[in-house]
Enzyme design. Structure first.
Site: not given
Ligand code: ATP
Ligand code: MG
Length: 597
Positions: A65, A300, A310
């Site tokens: 995102e 994760r 984030k």
């Molecule tokens: P937030 O919830 O803090 O906004 P997010 O994880 O939703 O972060 P996205 O931009 O949706 O952020 O994530 C993009 C991709 O990165 C997703 O497919 C997610 O699964 C992966 N991702 C995010 N954080 C992690 C993590 N800590 N370990 C592994 N993969 C991750």
């Molecule tokens: Mg997300």
């Protein structure tokens, strides 16, 4: 004896296996996706039917995102998705998941693209740029919603948000049907079009899938798929006042892009039945090509002493607890880069931690270990004195002549002779570390104290004679005598045996540098676990700035250049503030793990 099967560094056989690799290998063997076609761009079933057999054996995607900077957790996902595509003759799409109109920003789009490329990956393949944005699929998503309505799989619910929540039931209690659940497709279609046409207030009603209000999986109790939201979208402007829910949008995005293996984190496991339900319905209706993508979940990354939400990272930046998203203490990729991390180190880390199906914590030292390992073999060496005190060689003038400076040299890298030598001088005065002198040495101290002999690394053996102190008792100068004929590299230089060797730089050619000594940002290994306030465990000593003297070879350093400062650790020329004549180095990591202590 049979010859071992040759493997290239990137061939799947040379990588440790994991459950995702096994799934992909089975799918390739069984030809699960062999009949798929690809029309050169994302699209529905009819679009892809006009295409050719897909040149990509598998398709994965990384779907951020664009609402923040990527962090080390994303790096795990990037290395995984792009790495699997690379290893199995596939393609990985970079897809901006921008279906939520309120949070996105173009600043993040640019930074995400730069970061993925910097990590060493590319979305170009087979002459196509596989860079997509989910908002380009809004028209199809709307069409899919109408198709569900027409087939009796969705309805417009006018209950209040509160009633919808209450009537959903919970783990032990089945849901209660909405009074609007029995509407005819024609009625629902008319209402949904009114929603689209802006005839209803935000939040007045939602479109829900029609599945099973008694399902033990609460995510299947008629989840909402469209809501009314008057918001300007950065891509589609004011075209829409209804937006799809993430759980509806994501499977469709995958399917339009002909993704084969849709890899996400474990918290989406409960969403998988809806993912399949939705795509099955849309495939039945002939809208989407078959076989449809499948979702797989992995654990994760949880890294000790690090937060990766984030929202929380944004709080650190907005409350100025750190100096921006690229502060070297931040776990963002831009922060890690500024800290001295290389793409190789991050890739090695991703490989080393592997992928599993159960959550666990990775020790921060694993990440640092990967950095050390990759820098040790490549980083030029240099001497730097971070906490300088002057050492005067009192017999220099008598032995060598007043104002004389002698030249010294050292290998740029001890195991890479092809990198040549670094040159510097030694004279009557040199800078040494304050901690390398003790007036009254503790047991086991082998460096400078009155009467003891020590070697100045790459220079001579000296014998300490004493020190000068100021009124406050602070040592202002250390004194020693140089022992003749002991210069490193000259015949007989090792005749005098010493137990201690210290690093130094000559006053005559030392260069001044600002050195930023970074430490862990938090003092709690799990700063935000269990709802803890992470701001309470900020380490007050996470940054210490010192004025150091460094050897002249470092004057040529340019931004992002990495070095091992002998005895101190790995340092990088700061990519924002370092400039010719104004040297700024960041400590990336010490020489060995000190986190456990
Ligand atoms: P937030 O919830 O803090 O906004 P997010 O994880 O939703 O972060 P996205 O931009 O949706 O952020 O994530 C993009 C991709 O990165 C997703 O497919 C997610 O699964 C992966 N991702 C995010 N954080 C992690 C993590 N800590 N370990 C592994 N993969 C991750
Ligand atoms: Mg997300």
């Amino acid at each position: 004896m049979s010859a071992p099967t040759p493997t290239t560094p990137d061939s799947p056989a040379s990588k440790p296996s994991n459950f995702l690799r096994q799934i992909i290998e089975h799918d390739l063997e069984d030809g699960t996706y062999a009949q798929r076609r690809w029309a050169g761009s994302p699209g529905d079933a009819a679009h892809h039917a006009q295409g050719t057999p897909d040149p990509a054996k598998i398709r994965t995607r990384f779907p951020p995102e664009p609402n923040g900077y990527l962090h080390v957790g994303h790096a795990k996902s990037i290395c995984l998705n792009f790495g699997l595509a690379r290893d199995y003759g596939g393609v990985c799409h970079l897809r901006f998941d921008d279906t939520n109109p309120e949070k996105e920003d173009l600043e993040y789009v640019t930074s995400i693209k730069d970061t993925v490329r910097w990590l060493g990956f590319d979305w170009q393949a087979h002459g196509t740029s596989h860079l997509y944005q989910a908002s380009d699929y809004f028209d199809f998503m709307y069409r899919a919603a109408e198709a569900l309505i027409e087939a009796g799989h969705a309805y417009v619910d006018e209950q209040s948000a509160e009633d919808i929540r209450l009537n959903r039931g919970d783990f032990g209690k089945p849901g209660v049907d909405s009074p609007f659940r029995g509407r005819t497709p024609a009625e629902n279609l008319a209402r949904f079009r009114e929603m689209r046409d802006g005839r209803h207030e935000d939040g007045a009603m939602v479109l829900r899938s029609r599945i099973d209000m008694a399902s033990p999986n609460i995510n299947l109790r008629d989840p909402a798929i469209y809501r009314i939201r008057r918001a300007t979208h950065h891509n589609t402007g004011d075209k829409w006042c209804i937006y799809p829910m993430y759980t509806f949008a994501h499977p469709i995005e995958d399917a339009l892009e002909q993704i084969t293996h849709s890899i996400c984190t474990l918290e989406f496991e409960d969403q998988r039945p809806f993912y399949d339900w939705l795509l099955d319905r849309l495939c039945e209706g002939g809208l989407l090509a078959q076989p449809h993508p499948h979702q797989y979940e992995f654990a994760r990354l949880n890294l000790t002493y690090v937060i990766t939400s984030k929202r929380k990272l944004a709080a650190l930046v907005n409350e100025q607890r750190v100096n921006g998203w690229d502060d070297p203490r931040m776990p963002t990729i831009v922060g890690l880069r500024r800290r001295g991390y290389t793409p190789e180190a991050i890739q090695l880390f991703a490989e080393r931690i592997g992928v599993t199906k159960s959550d666990s914590w990775i020790d921060y030292s694993t990440l640092e270990g990967c950095l050390r390992e990759t820098l040790d073999v490549s980083a030029p060496r240099a001497m730097a004195v971070l906490d300088p005190v002057k050492l005067v060689l009192t017999n220099w003038d008598e032995l060598m002549g007043a104002n004389f400076v002698d030249s010294c040299s050292a290998p740029v890298h001890p195991h890479l002779p092809e990198l040549g030598k670094r040159q510097f001088v030694i004279g009557r005065e040199v800078w040494i570390e304050r901690g390398d002198f003790e007036e009254a040495p503790p047991k086991g101290f082998f460096r400078l104290f009155p009467g003891n002999k020590t070697r100045l690394k790459y220079g001579h053996v000296i014998e300490c004679t004493g020190c000068v102190k100021d009124a406050g008792g602070q040592v202002t100068e250390v004194q020693a005598r140089l022992l003749p004929d002991t210069k490193s590299g000259t015949p007989g230089s090792d005749a005098v045996k010493v137990k201690g060797v210290i690093t130094w730089v000559a006053v005559a050619d030392a260069v001044c540098a600002e050195v930023r000594l970074y430490d862990r940002l938090f003092s709690d290994p799990q700063p935000d676990a269990g709802g803890k306030d992470f701001l309470e465990s900020l380490n007050p000593d996470s940054l210490k700035v010192v004025t150091a003297f460094v050897e002249p070879s470092l004057a040529k350093a340019t931004a992002d250049d990495k070095f091992q400062f002998e005895r101190h650790g790995y340092f990088v020329a700061d990519n924002q503030d370092h400039a010719p004549g104004k040297l700024v180095f960041n400590r990336a990591t010490g020489l060995r793990d000190s986190w456990g202590k």
